[in-house]
Design a protein around this motif. Sequence first.
Motif, mmCIF file in Angstrom:
data_model
loop_
_atom_site.group_PDB
_atom_site.id
_atom_site.type_symbol
_atom_site.label_atom_id
_atom_site.label_comp_id
_atom_site.label_asym_id
_atom_site.label_seq_id
_atom_site.Cartn_x
_atom_site.Cartn_y
_atom_site.Cartn_z
ATOM 1 N N ARG A 131 -93.719 48.721 20.972
ATOM 2 C CA ARG A 131 -92.684 47.759 21.358
ATOM 3 C C ARG A 131 -92.288 46.811 20.228
ATOM 4 N NH1 ARG A 131 -92.616 43.213 26.089
ATOM 5 N NH2 ARG A 131 -94.061 42.246 24.623
ATOM 6 N N PRO A 132 -93.237 46.293 19.433
ATOM 7 C CA PRO A 132 -92.852 45.375 18.356
ATOM 8 C C PRO A 132 -91.900 45.984 17.326
ATOM 9 C CG PRO A 132 -95.193 45.188 18.804
ATOM 10 C CD PRO A 132 -94.711 46.380 19.562
ATOM 11 N N VAL A 133 -91.949 47.309 17.142
ATOM 12 C CA VAL A 133 -91.013 47.969 16.221
ATOM 13 C C VAL A 133 -89.588 47.751 16.715
ATOM 14 C CG1 VAL A 133 -90.302 50.169 15.210
ATOM 15 C CG2 VAL A 133 -92.741 49.683 15.574
ATOM 16 N N PHE A 134 -89.396 47.916 18.016
ATOM 17 C CA PHE A 134 -88.082 47.681 18.610
ATOM 18 C C PHE A 134 -87.711 46.203 18.561
ATOM 19 C CE2 PHE A 134 -85.618 46.378 22.342
ATOM 20 C CZ PHE A 134 -84.458 47.114 22.146
ATOM 21 N N ALA A 165 -99.733 35.322 14.235
ATOM 22 C CA ALA A 165 -98.960 35.733 15.415
ATOM 23 C C ALA A 165 -99.464 37.076 15.930
ATOM 24 C CB ALA A 165 -97.472 35.831 15.075
ATOM 25 N N ASP A 166 -99.394 37.238 17.245
ATOM 26 C CA ASP A 166 -99.722 38.495 17.905
ATOM 27 C C ASP A 166 -98.404 39.220 18.166
ATOM 28 O OD1 ASP A 166 -100.383 40.550 19.645
ATOM 29 O OD2 ASP A 166 -101.837 39.356 20.768
ATOM 30 N N GLU A 221 -91.888 36.553 21.853
ATOM 31 C CA GLU A 221 -91.399 35.261 21.351
ATOM 32 C C GLU A 221 -92.062 34.899 20.032
ATOM 33 O OE1 GLU A 221 -92.092 35.820 24.589
ATOM 34 O OE2 GLU A 221 -89.957 35.813 25.132
ATOM 35 N N ALA A 222 -93.343 35.198 19.902
ATOM 36 C CA ALA A 222 -94.060 34.868 18.659
ATOM 37 C C ALA A 222 -93.531 35.686 17.495
ATOM 38 C CB ALA A 222 -95.556 35.109 18.844
ATOM 39 N N LEU A 223 -93.277 36.976 17.732
ATOM 40 C CA LEU A 223 -92.770 37.849 16.672
ATOM 41 C C LEU A 223 -91.360 37.433 16.259
ATOM 42 C CD1 LEU A 223 -93.006 40.271 14.817
ATOM 43 C CD2 LEU A 223 -92.416 41.750 16.756
ATOM 44 N N GLU A 224 -90.514 37.174 17.234
ATOM 45 C CA GLU A 224 -89.156 36.740 16.924
ATOM 46 C C GLU A 224 -89.150 35.394 16.216
ATOM 47 O OE1 GLU A 224 -86.603 39.014 20.431
ATOM 48 O OE2 GLU A 224 -87.108 36.882 20.662
ATOM 49 N N SER A 225 -90.097 34.532 16.560
ATOM 50 C CA SER A 225 -90.202 33.231 15.898
ATOM 51 C C SER A 225 -90.518 33.384 14.412
ATOM 52 C CB SER A 225 -91.279 32.377 16.579
ATOM 53 O OG SER A 225 -91.462 31.153 15.883
ATOM 54 N N CYS A 226 -91.390 34.352 14.078
ATOM 55 C CA CYS A 226 -91.702 34.605 12.665
ATOM 56 C C CYS A 226 -90.432 34.965 11.903
ATOM 57 C CB CYS A 226 -92.704 35.752 12.542
ATOM 58 S SG CYS A 226 -94.350 35.396 13.156
ATOM 59 N N LEU A 227 -89.662 35.866 12.462
ATOM 60 C CA LEU A 227 -88.436 36.293 11.806
ATOM 61 C C LEU A 227 -87.427 35.150 11.711
ATOM 62 C CD1 LEU A 227 -88.153 39.848 13.353
ATOM 63 C CD2 LEU A 227 -88.097 39.350 10.909
ATOM 64 N N GLN A 228 -87.304 34.382 12.786
ATOM 65 C CA GLN A 228 -86.339 33.284 12.767
ATOM 66 C C GLN A 228 -86.710 32.240 11.719
ATOM 67 O OE1 GLN A 228 -83.379 33.215 14.578
ATOM 68 N NE2 GLN A 228 -83.044 31.617 13.036
#
Length: 273
Positions: free
Chosen positions: A136-139, A82-83, A88-95
Amino acid sequence: MADNYIERKMEELEARKAMPKKPVSNRAGHKRRVFVTGGASGIGKAIVKAFSNEGYRVAFCDRDAERGKETSKETGALFFPADVSDKEALESCLQQLFDRWGDVDILINNAGISEFSPLTETTVEEFDRILSINLRPVFVASRYLALHRKQQTFPNPYGRIINLCSTRYLMSEAGTEGYSASKGGIYSLTHALAVSLAEWHITVNSISPGWIATHDYDQLTSQDHLQHPSGRVGRPEDIARMCVFLCQDGNDFINGENIVIDGGMTKKMIYVE
């Protein structure tokens, strides 16, 4: 007899070192769950290795699929290609981890790029791109974890977020505007998140590495090393050890802090003679 005793004790010590680590668990007996962004190489890989070796359940994401698969194979950690600049990709990893694990106990926001260029040759788009990857990804990831915790019926009494900052949040060289701004943002975002996430028992700290050589360490010169008060350039493992330390149960009183790990360089007064 004394010599035999020492040898026997040394053998016992080595045997204990070879034994697998006891998994780090919460009160319910479940392994602590760790998610690392940018974990395929460099400091991120060292962090993945450190937590895996300590018995945590570890997952990580990275845009480098090839290296990600190699790190996953080496450590046994779960890998998501994921980038992090893709919300959406980052949130998908967490989900996916929430669905699989139920929760994430530790979030390490490590992903970032180091791109420098003269100010007059740096476009606004390039500046925005650095912030979209480093800051931004930290937030995004921290917010998504908070949203998940808010929905829990039975609150998790444990939580850690560690953000990888840089000594450049406080000091600069020419042509580092994008990188320095992103790290300065992480520094400030860290203490803001520490206050906001206290409701969900999550401490938030940042680590500011100095010069950390992620490859070709043996190619460094004596001058490279000796300019540091500690006498050497840093290694990724120096940062990984601090991450593990901050995640120990008893260290929840360290909160909202930025920890500099730079061999003493930012404390060294330098004048041109």
